[in-house]
Motif scaffolding. Structure first.
Motif, PDB file in Angstrom:
ATOM      1  N   TRP A 268       0.809  -1.230   0.000  1.00 42.54           N
ATOM      2  CA  TRP A 268       0.000   0.000   0.000  1.00 42.54           C
ATOM      3  C   TRP A 268       0.842   1.280   0.000  1.00 42.54           C
ATOM      4  N   GLY A 269       2.097   1.212  -0.403  1.00 44.57           N
ATOM      5  CA  GLY A 269       2.953   2.392  -0.395  1.00 44.57           C
ATOM      6  C   GLY A 269       3.513   2.745   0.967  1.00 44.57           C
ATOM      7  N   ARG A 270       3.290   1.874   1.959  1.00 49.11           N
ATOM      8  CA  ARG A 270       3.751   2.149   3.319  1.00 49.11           C
ATOM      9  C   ARG A 270       5.267   1.988   3.442  1.00 49.11           C
ATOM     10  N   THR A 271       5.801   0.911   2.893  1.00 51.74           N
ATOM     11  CA  THR A 271       7.225   0.622   3.045  1.00 51.74           C
ATOM     12  C   THR A 271       8.118   1.697   2.418  1.00 51.74           C
ATOM     13  N   PRO A 272       7.834   2.170   1.196  1.00 54.54           N
ATOM     14  CA  PRO A 272       8.691   3.233   0.643  1.00 54.54           C
ATOM     15  C   PRO A 272       8.773   4.459   1.555  1.00 54.54           C
ATOM     16  N   LYS A 273       7.664   4.787   2.186  1.00 59.45           N
ATOM     17  CA  LYS A 273       7.650   5.963   3.070  1.00 59.45           C
ATOM     18  C   LYS A 273       8.489   5.721   4.322  1.00 59.45           C
ATOM     19  N   ILE A 274       8.387   4.511   4.871  1.00 60.91           N
ATOM     20  CA  ILE A 274       9.185   4.177   6.060  1.00 60.91           C
ATOM     21  C   ILE A 274      10.672   4.144   5.702  1.00 60.91           C
ATOM     22  N   PHE A 275      11.004   3.581   4.531  1.00 65.81           N
ATOM     23  CA  PHE A 275      12.408   3.545   4.101  1.00 65.81           C
ATOM     24  C   PHE A 275      12.969   4.962   3.977  1.00 65.81           C
ATOM     25  N   GLU A 276      12.196   5.858   3.411  1.00 66.92           N
ATOM     26  CA  GLU A 276      12.655   7.241   3.267  1.00 66.92           C
ATOM     27  C   GLU A 276      12.841   7.886   4.633  1.00 66.92           C
ATOM     28  N   ALA A 277      11.962   7.556   5.567  1.00 66.84           N
ATOM     29  CA  ALA A 277      12.036   8.161   6.896  1.00 66.84           C
ATOM     30  C   ALA A 277      13.271   7.723   7.672  1.00 66.84           C
ATOM     31  N   VAL A 278      13.700   6.475   7.503  1.00 67.66           N
ATOM     32  CA  VAL A 278      14.831   5.962   8.291  1.00 67.66           C
ATOM     33  C   VAL A 278      16.168   6.182   7.601  1.00 67.66           C
ATOM     34  N   ALA A 279      16.157   6.654   6.360  1.00 71.36           N
ATOM     35  CA  ALA A 279      17.369   6.680   5.538  1.00 71.36           C
ATOM     36  C   ALA A 279      18.521   7.453   6.166  1.00 71.36           C
ATOM     37  N   ASP A 280      18.234   8.546   6.880  1.00 73.27           N
ATOM     38  CA  ASP A 280      19.327   9.357   7.423  1.00 73.27           C
ATOM     39  C   ASP A 280      19.448   9.227   8.945  1.00 73.27           C
ATOM     40  N   GLY A 408       4.854   2.531  23.078  1.00 76.57           N
ATOM     41  CA  GLY A 408       5.175   2.743  21.677  1.00 76.57           C
ATOM     42  C   GLY A 408       4.289   3.791  21.055  1.00 76.57           C
ATOM     43  N   ALA A 409       4.177   3.746  19.724  1.00 77.41           N
ATOM     44  CA  ALA A 409       3.461   4.778  18.984  1.00 77.41           C
ATOM     45  C   ALA A 409       2.690   4.155  17.832  1.00 77.41           C
ATOM     46  N   ARG A 410       1.825   4.948  17.249  1.00 80.34           N
ATOM     47  CA  ARG A 410       0.981   4.537  16.115  1.00 80.34           C
ATOM     48  C   ARG A 410       1.453   5.250  14.864  1.00 80.34           C
ATOM     49  N   LEU A 411       1.687   4.489  13.800  1.00 80.26           N
ATOM     50  CA  LEU A 411       2.178   5.051  12.540  1.00 80.26           C
ATOM     51  C   LEU A 411       1.064   4.965  11.496  1.00 80.26           C
ATOM     52  N   ASP A 412       0.602   6.115  11.036  1.00 82.23           N
ATOM     53  CA  ASP A 412      -0.435   6.177   9.995  1.00 82.23           C
ATOM     54  C   ASP A 412       0.207   6.703   8.718  1.00 82.23           C
ATOM     55  N   HIS A 413       0.581   5.800   7.810  1.00 80.59           N
ATOM     56  CA  HIS A 413       1.303   6.209   6.604  1.00 80.59           C
ATOM     57  C   HIS A 413       0.432   7.035   5.663  1.00 80.59           C
ATOM     58  N   GLN A 414      -0.892   6.975   5.857  1.00 77.99           N
ATOM     59  CA  GLN A 414      -1.776   7.737   4.989  1.00 77.99           C
ATOM     60  C   GLN A 414      -1.853   9.207   5.374  1.00 77.99           C
ATOM     61  N   LYS A 415      -1.562   9.511   6.639  1.00 81.01           N
ATOM     62  CA  LYS A 415      -1.709  10.879   7.116  1.00 81.01           C
ATOM     63  C   LYS A 415      -0.392  11.524   7.550  1.00 81.01           C
ATOM     64  N   GLN A 416       0.549  10.736   8.011  1.00 83.19           N
ATOM     65  CA  GLN A 416       1.791  11.307   8.523  1.00 83.19           C
ATOM     66  C   GLN A 416       2.800  11.504   7.399  1.00 83.19           C
ATOM     67  N   SER A 417       3.515  12.587   7.471  1.00 84.07           N
ATOM     68  CA  SER A 417       4.559  12.878   6.490  1.00 84.07           C
ATOM     69  C   SER A 417       5.796  12.057   6.798  1.00 84.07           C
ATOM     70  N   VAL A 418       6.729  12.025   5.850  1.00 85.71           N
ATOM     71  CA  VAL A 418       7.998  11.341   6.066  1.00 85.71           C
ATOM     72  C   VAL A 418       8.719  11.947   7.271  1.00 85.71           C
ATOM     73  N   GLU A 419       8.671  13.265   7.391  1.00 92.91           N
ATOM     74  CA  GLU A 419       9.351  13.926   8.510  1.00 92.91           C
ATOM     75  C   GLU A 419       8.726  13.530   9.842  1.00 92.91           C
ATOM     76  N   GLU A 420       7.400  13.444   9.883  1.00 87.75           N
ATOM     77  CA  GLU A 420       6.717  13.046  11.119  1.00 87.75           C
ATOM     78  C   GLU A 420       7.038  11.602  11.486  1.00 87.75           C
ATOM     79  N   ILE A 421       7.099  10.734  10.491  1.00 87.79           N
ATOM     80  CA  ILE A 421       7.435   9.334  10.754  1.00 87.79           C
ATOM     81  C   ILE A 421       8.877   9.216  11.234  1.00 87.79           C
ATOM     82  N   ARG A 422       9.781   9.994  10.630  1.00 92.61           N
ATOM     83  CA  ARG A 422      11.186   9.972  11.042  1.00 92.61           C
ATOM     84  C   ARG A 422      11.317  10.379  12.513  1.00 92.61           C
ATOM     85  N   LYS A 423      10.635  11.473  12.885  1.00 90.66           N
ATOM     86  CA  LYS A 423      10.706  11.944  14.277  1.00 90.66           C
ATOM     87  C   LYS A 423      10.118  10.905  15.231  1.00 90.66           C
ATOM     88  N   MET A 424       9.017  10.278  14.846  1.00 88.34           N
ATOM     89  CA  MET A 424       8.391   9.258  15.689  1.00 88.34           C
ATOM     90  C   MET A 424       9.346   8.099  15.947  1.00 88.34           C
TER      91      MET A 424
END
Length: 468
Positions: A268-280, A408-424
């Motif tokens: 569902w496009g979730r993994t690409p967003k998580i990969f981008e968030a953890v990249a740096d 822990g926390a809840r990750l909503d890939h449909q609403k959270q930006s890459v930056e928000e996921i990275r910070k989480m």
């Protein structure tokens, strides 16, 4: 005593029962596990004895073209209205009525051999106890025919019993709206009547339920409950050498399910967003994803180690955090490893939506009967398929529990930006309060009786319920 376990042919259904079945076996009881013949190898791999049902070369029941399909959305919602459900309750009903009821229908059909073969075996073997997967719903009929005590093996938040109670409480309104008093009893009736078994509440609730859900993840429901600790089992594999020790920097596991990896393309496009968030981030990410889940990934970050499969019981103790899809088995493995969790969840409904498509051009996130079982034959005609929501059935109760415990926390890939996921992710990895929350969840889990602890209770209940 002789113990028969009936289970849907899926690791997500079988693995939760394995520690309990092994504990029974270790206590000297004779244990047999009945499922589709194709699943016999998985049962043997867990050190248990399979009873193979049906022809291993035949189509598995869910992959047959005449398998029961999901109810139409308008029917699901009208039924929910008759039940007087609020928004949260309606989601439990959708999960039961539109999803689980389909699979429940597979192994109670009188035109397929599975139930008949299981009944023939049980009559010859005479089990004292039948522990039945609620989705393999012929279990209580089998038990009644041979006089065995019987119990349901709850697999997660008990939405089935929750739904049965709602149906009973609103019987008049349900019937007035033109719906059956209980759709599951209607499905069970042909098999029960074929063998002269009374159609009653015991076919729904069992004589008791073995329930591994801690307080905070259970649903209000009736019936006798035997609590047990959810000891995670996810296969017996050789430990890879790179997991002998923990790494120098924080390690994060990204795992998105054992079952959905066979039919969800691209996640569902979730993994690409998580990969981008953890990249740096200065962390190591071990991503247990297969080729189907990795579709759409153009570049794998330098700090991500993709590996198609590794046993979570081996991986998670070396990790600082687990990011996962909300499945109960993955949740339990992370709890047992005593680490914080980031649970992927969305605000959308669990409702399956019908769409007319050419099967050759199906988009990501579609459900096709049988695809989970490796059936993807070439079909040319346009067919009705079902669009899945972008989350696991148990994702919301799992994420709600983890967040409420501060674990822990809840990750909503449909609403959270890459930056928000990275910070989480960075917060959960570095903030000590999440580790404190995870410890509290672990302590609650450890306080529940282990599979070995409940054996005397099972023996007593069998003495009370077994028919001489």
């Amino acid at each position: 005593m002789r113990v028969l376990h009936t289970v849907y042919p899926s690791h997500a259904h079988f693995w939760p029962a394995v520690p309990i079945l092994q504990a029974l076996q270790s206590a000297g009881h004779d244990v047999r596990v009945a499922s589709h013949a194709r699943f016999a190898g998985s049962i043997r791999a867990a050190g248990l004895t399979p009873i193979a049902l049906g022809d291993p070369e035949a189509e598995e029941a869910r992959s047959r073209p005449d398998a029961m399909a999901p109810a139409r959305p308008e029917q699901v919602l009208r039924f929910a209205e008759a039940l007087g459900l609020d928004d949260e309750e309606r989601e439990h009903w959708i999960a039961y009525y539109q999803m689980l009821l389909n699979a429940i229908s597979d192994y109670i059909r009188t035109d397929l051999p599975y139930a008949d073969e299981l009944i023939s075996f049980a009559r010859a073997w005479q089990p004292d106890l039948v522990l039945w997967d609620p989705i393999f719903a012929c279990g209580p009929i089998v038990a009644k025919l041979c006089g065995a005590a019987h119990a349901r093996m709850v697999l997660g938040p008990d939405i089935l019993t929750f739904s049965f109670d709602k149906l009973a409480a609103r019987k008049a309104e349900v019937v007035a709206a033109g719906f059956p008093e209980n759709p599951q009893l209607d499905l069970l009736r042909p098999l029960a009547e074929k063998y002269g078994v009374a159609v009653d509440d015991e076919l729904l609730f069992g004589q008791w339920s073995v329930d591994p859900m801690p307080r905070g993840m259970t649903l209000p429901s009736s019936g006798v409950r035997l609590p047990v600790r959810y000891v995670p089992f996810n296969g017996a594999e050789t430990v890879p050498e790179w997991l002998y020790t923990k790494p120098d920097r924080p390690r994060v596991a990204l795992t998105l399910g054992e079952s959905v990896r066979r039919y969800i393309k691209g996640d569902w496009g979730r993994t690409p967003k998580i990969f981008e968030a953890v990249a740096d981030l200065d962390i190591e990410v071990v991503a247990t994803l297969n080729e189907l889940q990795m579709l759409g990934i153009e570049k794998i970050p330098h700090n991500v180690k993709p590996i198609e499969w590794v046993t979570l019981n081996h991986l998670l103790p070396t990790c600082d955090v687990a990011i996962h899809h909300g499945g109960i088995g993955t949740w339990a493995a992370a709890v047992a490893a005593n680490i914080p969790q980031i649970v992927c969840d969305t605000d959308e409904s669990l409702m399956l939506l019908p769409v007319e498509v050419d099967p050759r051009t199906m988009e990501d996130g579609t459900y096709r009967i049988g695809f989970e079982f490796g059936v993807s034959e070439e079909v040319v005609a346009t067919v009705t398929t079902w669009e899945l929501p972008g989350k696991k059935l148990e994702a919301t109760p799992t994420s709600s529990y983890i967040v409420s415990k501060g674990a822990g926390a809840r990750l909503d890939h449909q609403k959270q930006s890459v930056e928000e996921i990275r910070k989480m992710i960075l917060d959960v990895v570095t903030e000590p309060s999440y580790k404190v929350g995870a410890q509290a969840v672990y302590d609650d889990w450890l306080a529940m009786p282990s599979p070995a602890d409940i054996i005397p209770s099972l023996e007593r209940l069998v003495r009370e319920h077994r028919v001489a």
